[in-house]
Design an enzyme around this catalytic site. Structure first.
Site, PDB file in Angstrom:
ATOM      1  CB  SER A 160     -62.733  40.767 -61.594  1.00 44.12           C
ATOM      2  OG  SER A 160     -64.002  40.903 -62.157  1.00 44.12           O
ATOM      3  CG  HIS A 193     -58.063  39.898 -62.237  1.00 42.88           C
ATOM      4  ND1 HIS A 193     -58.039  41.061 -61.506  1.00 42.88           N
ATOM      5  CD2 HIS A 193     -59.127  40.002 -63.064  1.00 42.88           C
ATOM      6  CE1 HIS A 193     -59.043  41.831 -61.876  1.00 42.88           C
ATOM      7  NE2 HIS A 193     -59.721  41.215 -62.824  1.00 42.88           N
ATOM      8  CD  GLU A 234     -55.045  42.054 -59.126  1.00 41.95           C
ATOM      9  OE1 GLU A 234     -54.890  42.893 -58.252  1.00 41.95           O
ATOM     10  OE2 GLU A 234     -56.168  41.719 -59.560  1.00 41.95           O
ATOM     11  CG  ASN A 251     -60.765  44.891 -59.791  1.00 37.57           C
ATOM     12  OD1 ASN A 251     -60.178  45.691 -60.523  1.00 37.57           O
ATOM     13  ND2 ASN A 251     -61.359  43.814 -60.253  1.00 37.57           N
TER      14      ASN A 251
HETATM   15  N1  CAA Z   1     -57.194  46.307 -77.737  1.00 37.64           N
HETATM   16  C1  CAA Z   1     -55.918  46.208 -78.146  1.00 37.64           C
HETATM   17  N2  CAA Z   1     -55.082  47.261 -78.223  1.00 37.64           N
HETATM   18  C2  CAA Z   1     -55.556  48.467 -77.858  1.00 37.64           C
HETATM   19  C3  CAA Z   1     -56.874  48.645 -77.412  1.00 37.64           C
HETATM   20  C4  CAA Z   1     -57.707  47.495 -77.364  1.00 37.64           C
HETATM   21  N3  CAA Z   1     -58.964  47.565 -76.931  1.00 37.64           N
HETATM   22  N4  CAA Z   1     -57.045  49.955 -77.096  1.00 37.64           N
HETATM   23  C5  CAA Z   1     -55.885  50.568 -77.337  1.00 37.64           C
HETATM   24  N5  CAA Z   1     -54.974  49.674 -77.791  1.00 37.64           N
HETATM   25  C6  CAA Z   1     -53.570  49.919 -78.095  1.00 37.64           C
HETATM   26  C7  CAA Z   1     -53.383  50.818 -79.262  1.00 37.64           C
HETATM   27  O1  CAA Z   1     -53.319  50.099 -80.458  1.00 37.64           O
HETATM   28  C8  CAA Z   1     -52.054  51.468 -78.930  1.00 37.64           C
HETATM   29  O2  CAA Z   1     -51.015  50.564 -79.272  1.00 37.64           O
HETATM   30  P1  CAA Z   1     -49.587  51.113 -79.779  1.00 37.64           P
HETATM   31  O3  CAA Z   1     -49.084  52.033 -78.710  1.00 37.64           O
HETATM   32  O4  CAA Z   1     -48.775  49.848 -79.931  1.00 37.64           O
HETATM   33  O5  CAA Z   1     -49.843  51.790 -81.073  1.00 37.64           O
HETATM   34  C9  CAA Z   1     -52.055  51.576 -77.406  1.00 37.64           C
HETATM   35  O6  CAA Z   1     -53.015  50.606 -76.963  1.00 37.64           O
HETATM   36  C10 CAA Z   1     -52.461  52.955 -76.922  1.00 37.64           C
HETATM   37  O7  CAA Z   1     -53.734  53.245 -77.506  1.00 37.64           O
HETATM   38  P2  CAA Z   1     -54.212  54.682 -77.952  1.00 37.64           P
HETATM   39  O8  CAA Z   1     -53.029  55.534 -78.274  1.00 37.64           O
HETATM   40  O9  CAA Z   1     -55.267  54.538 -78.970  1.00 37.64           O
HETATM   41  O10 CAA Z   1     -55.002  55.197 -76.691  1.00 37.64           O
HETATM   42  P3  CAA Z   1     -54.529  55.687 -75.276  1.00 37.64           P
HETATM   43  O11 CAA Z   1     -53.160  56.242 -75.284  1.00 37.64           O
HETATM   44  O12 CAA Z   1     -55.664  56.514 -74.847  1.00 37.64           O
HETATM   45  O13 CAA Z   1     -54.464  54.354 -74.407  1.00 37.64           O
HETATM   46  C11 CAA Z   1     -55.432  52.768 -72.921  1.00 37.64           C
HETATM   47  C12 CAA Z   1     -55.580  53.517 -74.230  1.00 37.64           C
HETATM   48  C13 CAA Z   1     -54.152  51.938 -72.976  1.00 37.64           C
HETATM   49  C14 CAA Z   1     -56.626  51.875 -72.758  1.00 37.64           C
HETATM   50  C15 CAA Z   1     -55.296  53.847 -71.761  1.00 37.64           C
HETATM   51  O14 CAA Z   1     -56.354  54.731 -71.836  1.00 37.64           O
HETATM   52  C16 CAA Z   1     -55.277  53.218 -70.372  1.00 37.64           C
HETATM   53  O15 CAA Z   1     -54.245  52.788 -69.897  1.00 37.64           O
HETATM   54  N6  CAA Z   1     -56.449  53.224 -69.716  1.00 37.64           N
HETATM   55  C17 CAA Z   1     -56.624  52.628 -68.380  1.00 37.64           C
HETATM   56  C18 CAA Z   1     -57.365  51.313 -68.521  1.00 37.64           C
HETATM   57  C19 CAA Z   1     -57.579  50.648 -67.190  1.00 37.64           C
HETATM   58  O16 CAA Z   1     -57.524  51.236 -66.126  1.00 37.64           O
HETATM   59  N7  CAA Z   1     -57.849  49.331 -67.241  1.00 37.64           N
HETATM   60  C20 CAA Z   1     -58.127  48.551 -66.048  1.00 37.64           C
HETATM   61  C21 CAA Z   1     -59.618  48.471 -65.821  1.00 37.64           C
HETATM   62  S1  CAA Z   1     -60.029  47.464 -64.400  1.00 37.64           S
HETATM   63  C22 CAA Z   1     -59.966  45.893 -64.977  1.00 37.64           C
HETATM   64  O17 CAA Z   1     -59.784  45.606 -66.114  1.00 37.64           O
HETATM   65  C23 CAA Z   1     -60.130  44.832 -63.930  1.00 37.64           C
HETATM   66  C24 CAA Z   1     -61.490  44.304 -63.731  1.00 37.64           C
HETATM   67  O18 CAA Z   1     -61.596  43.223 -63.123  1.00 37.64           O
HETATM   68  C25 CAA Z   1     -62.671  44.995 -64.181  1.00 37.64           C
END
Ligand code: CAA
Length: 392
Positions: free
Chosen positions: A228, A249, A261, A299
């Protein structure tokens, strides 16, 4: 009004409008299409809508007016309405809902049946799961058996959770795990069709690996990096096959976030790009395309907003108030401090530093509190303490 007295709606406005403006500037610069910008934020960060769709919903003129008022107060170029926003507002136009940029579905130009993943961290583990769940044989290479066991442990835990929710079965779990083989030897990658690298974000470590992959991998194998913050062009340049090197990505958590990406350098061959786009579709991901530039699409838009949230905290607004305002008013899935702790403050700081160096916007300077969290080793969930405490 002091910042202490900011209401939830004003907190969301303070943080979200510069992000909307930034998305328009990205579109205006031609770096990415409107569809890819919106898909990036929807599928990479779980936002209910992309920024350009949000502007259309609020009304371009209304967004322009809020930004213009903010700019008059702050004098910060980042708040000055983008020229394209001014134009669309003046014409009464919109950013989305045009005739579409549809193109033919990508095809596999190179055969992919086996995948190598290098790395054993959170991203690597999630990526191994994505490919194995889609039916690919995966060779995962790590530095020790304990680290390889960690990958299997991560995937087992995710699959057990899916089983307990009735979304998978013990048979599926054993099929998925049966497709994964671990190795501590890079030579095990000799036969794979594509290597997805997800190791430490350190250029020296990555270039050493790429030289070795160039030696080990069969001709025609694609070398994809999940970086990233590192220049992909430089990774390609240490190999004798820069045309086979590309960025893939993924977003955290990789099994859940649907975005990849796909990042091409000037050397990346067109058939490599198309094959990777087809591979993304085949594993159920949404791909967006961009070139090798700091922050790519997501990002570049996300981290300045997270950094602004830290600066708002420094101005005296409570962390929980900011988290709540963003979730309630902007309907984002996580508050900025919750997300920083998931991504890791070290990763976040590295990305913000890269963006500051590339775009030279004074407003992109990393927040002092983010730097201090990293200096103190408070990196987020992975160290059990970041902006929030996870030790309990
Ligand atoms: N691994 C695998 N599956 C996961 C998980 C993990 N770490 N965390 C949650 N899940 C799954 C759950 O099992 C659940 O699956 P089902 O719907 O099939 O049952 C689903 O995801 C939803 O989980 P929860 O209901 O427990 O939790 P939630 O509704 O709060 O969702 C989330 C969790 C999907 C992470 C949500 O909070 C979200 O979309 N967050 C935003 C995350 C984000 O912005 N990521 C990008 C970060 S930047 C990046 O990554 C780039 C970089 O270069 C740094």
């Amino acid at each position: 009004m002091t910042s202490d007295a900011l209401g939830n709606d004003q907190i969301a406005t303070t943080l979200i409008y510069p992000y909307l403006n930034h998305a328009v500037r990205m579109l205006e610069s031609g770096y990415a299409t409107a569809t890819d910008i919106d898909n990036g934020m929807r599928f990479g960060c779980g936002y209910p809508q992309g920024p350009l769709a949000v502007i259309d919903q609020i009304g371009p003129a209304a967004v322009r007016d809020v930004l213009a008022a903010r700019y008059a107060e702050s004098g910060d170029h980042l708040h000055q309405p983008a020229d394209l926003l001014e134009k669309v507002a003046a014409e009464g136009g919109s950013f989305t809902g045009g005739s579409g940029e549809g193109s033919a579905a990508p095809e596999f130009k190179r055969a992919i049946s086996s995948v190598g993943v290098v790395g054993t961290g959170t991203m690597a583990s999630g990526i191994v799961q994505v490919f194995a769940q889609s039916g690919y044989d995966v060779v995962v290479v790590g530095r020790g058996q304990d680290k390889l066991d960690g990958v299997i442990g991560y995937i087992t835990k995710n699959l057990d959770r899916a089983i307990s929710r009735g979304k998978s079965t013990e048979d599926e779990k054993s099929d998925v795990l049966g497709r994964i083989s671990g190795s501590t030897e890079r030579e095990s990658l000799a036969g794979v069709d594509i290597v997805v690298e997800a190791i430490a974000e350190d250029l020296a470590i990555k270039t050493e690996l790429y030289k070795d992959l160039d030696r080990i991998c069969k001709p025609g194998a694609i070398l994809a990096t999940t970086t990233s913050s590192m220049p992909i062009t430089q990774l390609g340049a240490v190999t004798n096959r820069p045309g086979d090197v590309i960025g893939m990505h993924f977003f955290n958590p990789a099994p859940v976030m649907k975005l990849v990406e796909v990042v091409t350098t000037e050397s990346t061959e067109a058939d490599v790009n198309e094959t990777v786009l087809a591979l993304c579709a085949n594993v159920g991901k949404v791909a967006v395309s961009c070139s090798d530039r700091s922050g790519f699409i997501v990002n570049c838009l996300l981290f300045p907003y997270l950094n602004d949230a830290v600066k708002l905290l420094e101005s005296g607004v409570e962390m929980d108030t900011i988290n709540a305002a963003i979730k309630e008013q902007a309907s984002l899935p996580m508050g900025p401090f919750e997300l920083l702790d998931v991504v890791g403050n070290d990763v976040s700081l590295a990305i913000q530093q890269e963006l500051f160096a590339e775009f030279k916007e004074p407003g992109f300077a990393p927040a002092a509190t983010l730097e201090k969290k990293v200096a103190d080793g408070h990196l987020g969930r992975k160290t059990k303490i970041g902006f929030h405490d996870y030790s309990a």
